[in-house]
Design a protein around this motif. Structure first.
Motif, PDB file in Angstrom:
ATOM      1  N   SER A  98       0.820  -1.223   0.000  1.00 50.10           N
ATOM      2  CA  SER A  98       0.000   0.000   0.000  1.00 50.10           C
ATOM      3  C   SER A  98       0.850   1.268   0.000  1.00 50.10           C
ATOM      4  O   SER A  98       0.390   2.336  -0.422  1.00 50.10           O
ATOM      5  N   GLN A 157      -1.619  -8.541  -1.030  1.00 55.72           N
ATOM      6  CA  GLN A 157      -2.666  -7.620  -0.598  1.00 55.72           C
ATOM      7  C   GLN A 157      -1.991  -6.311  -0.192  1.00 55.72           C
ATOM      8  O   GLN A 157      -0.766  -6.240  -0.090  1.00 55.72           O
ATOM      9  N   LYS A 205     -11.273  -2.436  -7.860  1.00 57.27           N
ATOM     10  CA  LYS A 205     -12.494  -3.214  -7.642  1.00 57.27           C
ATOM     11  C   LYS A 205     -13.741  -2.558  -8.232  1.00 57.27           C
ATOM     12  O   LYS A 205     -14.720  -3.238  -8.558  1.00 57.27           O
ATOM     13  N   SER A 257      -1.638  -4.968   2.563  1.00 55.60           N
ATOM     14  CA  SER A 257      -0.866  -5.065   3.808  1.00 55.60           C
ATOM     15  C   SER A 257       0.368  -5.961   3.683  1.00 55.60           C
ATOM     16  O   SER A 257       1.164  -6.047   4.623  1.00 55.60           O
ATOM     17  N   THR A 258       0.523  -6.625   2.540  1.00 52.07           N
ATOM     18  CA  THR A 258       1.661  -7.535   2.356  1.00 52.07           C
ATOM     19  C   THR A 258       2.958  -6.731   2.317  1.00 52.07           C
ATOM     20  O   THR A 258       3.088  -5.772   1.549  1.00 52.07           O
ATOM     21  N   ARG A 261      -0.283 -14.484  -2.575  1.00 56.11           N
ATOM     22  CA  ARG A 261      -1.189 -13.572  -3.266  1.00 56.11           C
ATOM     23  C   ARG A 261      -1.131 -12.230  -2.556  1.00 56.11           C
ATOM     24  O   ARG A 261      -1.524 -12.103  -1.391  1.00 56.11           O
TER      25      ARG A 261
END
Length: 478
Positions: A192, A218, A444, A220-221, A216
């Motif tokens: 992010s 995200q 999205k 926060s990864t 996968r």
């Protein structure tokens, strides 16, 4: 009501016959075998033809496919393989002439709708516009492994530090695989944070490979040093995004190539205008011919395993050492020697897929596979739907597809819907799309429209059939 249009053969045959496409693959060598393995689990009826019975038996024991032993250009063998009602014929034997004759016979005797041939010989390729058309030799699509590998290598030279670069959607969108290193501003931070670091550039990280485990990503990864990161962005932003994951390397200027075959000569020809290029060729006659053909490349007759030759040509100053002979072991050994003597990067051509996992990422920086390049090119023609490009990743386990969507909200499961509303399988990510000339990184709330070129990342190729069905327009849309 949807406007009528002529769809690619796969969409027409699919509307008429359901999801099963009948494919004949001629040649069970490395490319034919790998292609069959890629397609056999995807609702396809596969028949594999080769003149080596043992090779076919081994494949039939492992996979649900038909095999026919015999000459790939024999009318009798083609008839036995089911050519009269085949949707697609893929000729990838080791002989260009057999591939060409097989396509001619499939067209003349059986009216096979789509014919693809692997052609290696440069003389044929130079005359392809005159030779390969419905009035002469009826081949619909030509695959040239040497040209594909040459293009792969040039892209890797253009983007120093990348492990793989593929251009999609008229080269407006790119997929890039790069390793994260300490020194990259995003390393140690969540994905992010990329928006804060590059506020005016959109990018989608679609996969992270960490200690051979796929993650996968995200928001926060956290990106860690050593991660192999795959991202999708507008082509013009590749270097800006790469600079977040590692310190950008300086442009490669000093190149040493080993092997003066079609690939080696092709790479030298494309690089010699902007780089200082040296080429080593073992065959004296070939070295002399190359010296006359290549205007600015220094050509040497010699052996790349000769330490004294490498020292004399200042191997310690070479930015990239590229070994492109037809001998895997020779390529590996010369690259290891070059790195030990001071070459900054080493890139090798590898025919055997089993070697690639063993060597890439160690002392040798990049392994380039003709088979993988060929499979990527072939898959774009054999997937169901309007699919201009397919890129095979992680040696065939993952895939990126460029899909052109057709129809409207009534005839399509995709058009007129937000990405968040699509019922995509786990591990399938829409990364970006090209709408007209505009590159849009997927979010999205993005709504997909008719004629969008959608870039879909598929973590596991077992989901390919699901993706094809989701993106397929209704059978009424013809």
């Amino acid at each position: 009501m949807a406007q009528k249009r002529q769809l690619p053969y796969t969409q027409q045959s699919q509307a008429e016959k359901g999801f099963v496409v009948k494919i004949i693959i001629l040649g069970a060598g490395q490319v034919g075998k790998t292609l069959a393995e890629n397609l056999v689990s995807e609702d396809n009826d596969i028949t594999l033809v080769d003149n080596e019975e043992k090779r076919l038996e081994n494949l039939q024991d492992k996979h649900d496919l038909r095999v026919v032993t015999g000459s790939a250009s024999s009318p009798h063998i083609l008839r036995e393989a089911g050519a009269p009602d085949a949707d697609l014929l893929v000729a990838v034997t080791s002989a260009d002439e057999v591939n060409m004759i097989a396509c001619q016979i499939a067209y003349t005797l059986f009216n096979t709708p789509t014919k693809i041939a692997r052609i290696r010989e440069r003389e044929y390729l130079r005359e392809k516009d005159k030779l390969f058309n419905q009035n002469v030799i009826p081949i619909d699509h030509i695959i040239s492994p040497e040209n594909l590998v040459t293009e792969d290598i040039i892209r890797l030279i253009d983007y120093p530090g990348a492990l793989q670069v593929a251009h999609l959607a008229d080269k407006q969108i790119s997929l890039v695989v790069v390793k994260a290193y300490y020194g990259g501003p995003l390393v140690g931070y969540a994905i992010s944070a990329l928006r804060d670091h590059l506020p005016y550039i959109d990018c989608r990280i679609v996969s992270i490979l960490r200690f051979d485990k796929v993650i996968r990503p995200q928001g926060s990864t956290v990106i860690e040093a050593g991660d192999e990161v795959t991202f999708i962005c507008a082509t013009q932003h590749i270097k800006a995004v790469m600079s977040e994951l590692q310190r950008l390397e300086k442009p490669y200027k000093r190149i040493m190539i080993v092997g003066g075959g079609n690939i080696g000569a092709g790479v030298a020809k494309q690089l010699e205008e902007q780089c200082s290029v040296k080429l080593i060729e073992r065959n004296a006659a070939k070295a002399t011919a190359l010296a006359e053909k290549l205007a600015k490349t220094l050509v040497f007759h010699g052996d790349a395993s000769d330490q004294s030759l490498l020292y004399e040509e200042h191997i310690e100053n070479i930015d990239v050492f590229i070994s492109l002979t037809s001998d895997d072991e020779a390529n590996i050994m010369s690259a290891l020697l070059a790195k030990r003597l001071g070459a900054k990067k080493a890139m090798v051509l590898i025919q055997r897929m089993a070697y690639i996992n063993m060597i890439q990422g160690g002392t040798i920086d990049i392994a380039v596979s003709p088979q993988q390049a060929t499979i990527s090119a072939l898959l774009g023609h054999v997937r169901k739907g309007d699919i201009p490009n397919v890129v095979s990743l992680r040696h065939g386990t993952a895939e990126v597809m460029e899909i052109v969507v057709h129809g409207d909200a009534e005839t399509s499961n995709i058009i007129g819907r937000k990405i968040s509303e699509l019922k995509l399988p786990t591990g399938v990510i829409i990364g970006a799309l090209l709408r007209g000339t505009e590159v849009i990184i997927a979010g999205k709330n993005l709504v997909i429209e008719d004629e969008d070129h959608v870039i879909v990342y598929i973590t596991d190729k077992k989901y390919v059939s699901d993706v094809e069905k989701i993106f397929q327009p209704s059978a009424f849309f013809i």
